[in-house]
Motif scaffolding. Structure first.
Motif, short mmCIF file in Angstrom:
data_model
loop_
_atom_site.label_atom_id
_atom_site.label_comp_id
_atom_site.label_asym_id
_atom_site.label_seq_id
_atom_site.Cartn_x
_atom_site.Cartn_y
_atom_site.Cartn_z
N LYS A 1 0.83 1.52 -14.27
CA LYS A 1 2.11 2.61 -14.55
C LYS A 1 0.90 3.88 -15.51
O LYS A 1 1.17 5.54 -15.26
CB LYS A 1 2.86 3.03 -15.38
N THR A 2 -0.29 3.42 -15.63
CA THR A 2 -1.23 4.15 -16.29
C THR A 2 -1.77 4.95 -15.51
O THR A 2 -3.02 4.80 -14.60
CB THR A 2 -1.69 3.02 -16.94
N VAL A 3 -2.40 6.24 -16.38
CA VAL A 3 -3.17 7.01 -15.36
C VAL A 3 -4.79 7.46 -16.38
O VAL A 3 -4.14 8.16 -17.13
CB VAL A 3 -2.92 8.27 -14.93
N ILE A 4 -6.02 6.99 -15.69
CA ILE A 4 -6.86 7.86 -16.54
C ILE A 4 -6.92 8.97 -16.85
O ILE A 4 -7.27 9.26 -15.39
CB ILE A 4 -8.42 7.07 -16.92
N SER A 5 -6.75 9.44 -17.83
CA SER A 5 -6.65 11.37 -17.57
C SER A 5 -8.30 11.81 -17.31
O SER A 5 -8.43 12.59 -16.23
CB SER A 5 -6.42 11.83 -18.55
N HIS A 6 -9.14 11.57 -18.48
CA HIS A 6 -10.51 11.57 -18.57
C HIS A 6 -11.06 10.95 -19.23
O HIS A 6 -10.55 10.24 -20.53
CB HIS A 6 -10.90 13.67 -18.59
N VAL A 7 -12.36 11.31 -19.17
CA VAL A 7 -13.11 10.26 -19.81
C VAL A 7 -13.93 11.16 -20.57
O VAL A 7 -14.61 12.15 -19.96
CB VAL A 7 -14.23 9.22 -18.73
N GLN A 8 -14.32 11.27 -21.67
CA GLN A 8 -14.97 12.61 -22.19
C GLN A 8 -16.48 11.63 -23.11
O GLN A 8 -16.14 10.79 -24.13
CB GLN A 8 -14.49 13.03 -23.79
N VAL A 9 -17.82 11.75 -22.44
CA VAL A 9 -19.27 11.13 -22.49
C VAL A 9 -19.76 12.49 -23.12
O VAL A 9 -20.23 13.47 -23.42
CB VAL A 9 -19.41 10.26 -21.89
N GLY B 1 -27.08 9.22 -31.86
CA GLY B 1 -27.56 10.11 -30.25
C GLY B 1 -27.13 8.95 -28.70
O GLY B 1 -27.87 9.75 -27.62
N ASP B 2 -26.26 7.98 -28.69
CA ASP B 2 -25.69 7.00 -28.08
C ASP B 2 -24.73 7.48 -27.42
O ASP B 2 -24.33 8.59 -28.65
CB ASP B 2 -25.83 5.33 -28.28
N PRO B 3 -24.84 7.64 -26.24
CA PRO B 3 -23.96 7.78 -26.08
C PRO B 3 -22.70 7.47 -26.22
O PRO B 3 -21.99 6.43 -26.64
CB PRO B 3 -23.69 7.20 -23.77
N GLU B 4 -20.83 8.02 -26.06
CA GLU B 4 -19.69 7.49 -26.70
C GLU B 4 -18.90 8.20 -25.94
O GLU B 4 -18.64 9.16 -25.55
CB GLU B 4 -19.36 7.79 -28.17
N PHE B 5 -18.08 6.82 -25.60
CA PHE B 5 -16.75 7.05 -25.03
C PHE B 5 -15.53 7.26 -25.42
O PHE B 5 -14.83 6.30 -25.33
CB PHE B 5 -17.21 6.37 -23.67
N ARG B 6 -14.71 8.61 -25.02
CA ARG B 6 -13.61 8.68 -25.53
C ARG B 6 -12.84 8.68 -24.49
O ARG B 6 -12.34 9.60 -23.70
CB ARG B 6 -13.70 10.55 -26.14
N VAL B 7 -11.69 7.30 -24.08
CA VAL B 7 -11.44 7.62 -22.31
C VAL B 7 -9.68 8.75 -22.53
O VAL B 7 -8.79 7.86 -24.53
CB VAL B 7 -10.76 5.89 -22.13
#
Length: 280
Positions: A232-240, A246-252
């Motif tokens: 039932k889940t949709v991932i709306s977006h991922v913000q990198v 300075g390393d990538p961080e991922f907000r889902v």
């Protein structure tokens, strides 16, 4: 006395963006209008900022989850503020060419990604339905292709952040000609410069540091961390964006169906959970 303004959730912003996508697909918005409203929806903090974006497209907005009290002094008229007027005029002259170019790019993307899309659905768009499934850019091949084209388009350049939606992406970076302006680009089969904002952007993330496997790991892990039903889940977006080092961080951000806000989960570059935000 002004009423309390209700803050918009990720799910409400996504609902408006999907409604705008449907209007664009139906020919009710041209590409310039669609992009302008999408970007305004992405930045909106309050519900009364979202309503004008769909007011002339729908009979009502109850099904978008935009009910709630508004500020008595809520803005009226145009919802699009903060644009560089000269840039907007230039874009207005160019919008016909963009529409044609984007249509060609989307067609090419559709051909190249046909096999991917076939594994997700029967090949038809689910923008106007409640089907649950990942968008093309939320698949391993889609993310890999997106990042490859992004690195090619912005070689050795530092960016502020990249937002990866199911069917498109946006990227922001500091304007090389003016440190007090931010440039926003949009990806729909290829990167196009779209907007200048009078806002200074951070420039501390390189595209080459973003790994497609890490993006997909964050998408997969978010379902478990937020204790969601994958059917039932949709991932709306991922913000990198960059963390303090300075390393990538991922907000889902996740939602149920189209409009149910299910919260966000933030992951570090090694997959460690850094923050979980659940809806009230």
């Amino acid at each position: 006395m002004a009423k309390h303004r209700n803050r918009a959730s990720d799910a409400q912003r996504t609902a408006v963006q999907q409604a705008l996508d449907e209007a664009f697909a139906a020919g009710r918005l041209d590409h310039f209008e669609h992009f302008e409203r999408i970007r305004t929806a992405t930045k909106a903090k309050y519900i009364d900022e979202l309503r004008p974006l769909v007011a002339d497209l729908r009979g009502g907005d109850d099904d978008l989850g935009l009910d709630g009290d508004d500020d008595d002094n809520a803005p009226t008229g145009s919802a699009y503020t903060g644009w560089d007027a000269r840039r907007r005029e230039d874009l207005s002259h160019a919008k016909r060419g963009w529409t044609i170019g984007i249509a060609v790019a989307v067609a090419v993307l559709g051909i190249a990604g046909g096999a991917i899309a076939a594994s997700v659905s029967d090949g038809s768009s689910n923008a106007a339905t409640d089907e649950v499934g990942p968008g093309l850019l939320h698949t391993e091949n889609g993310v890999t292709r997106l990042l490859a084209e992004t690195e090619s388009e912005f070689p050795a350049q530092e960016i502020d952040s990249i937002l990866i939606y199911g069917e498109y992406a946006t990227l922001s970076q500091q304007d090389p000609a003016d440190p007090h302006k931010r440039i926003t680009h949009e990806f729909r089969g290829g990167w196009e410069e779209r907007r200048f904002d009078p806002i200074q952007a951070d420039a501390d993330l390189t595209v080459s540091s973003i790994d497609a496997a890490d993006v997909m790991a964050a998408i997969t892990a978010a379902t478990g961390v937020l204790e969601l039903d994958p059917d039932k889940t949709v991932i709306s977006h991922v913000q990198v964006s960059a963390d303090a080092l300075g390393d990538p961080e991922f907000r889902v951000s996740a939602s149920e169906g189209k409009y149910g806000d299910l919260g966000t989960a933030t992951f570090g570059p090694a997959g460690q959970v850094r923050e979980v935000t659940l809806p009230d």
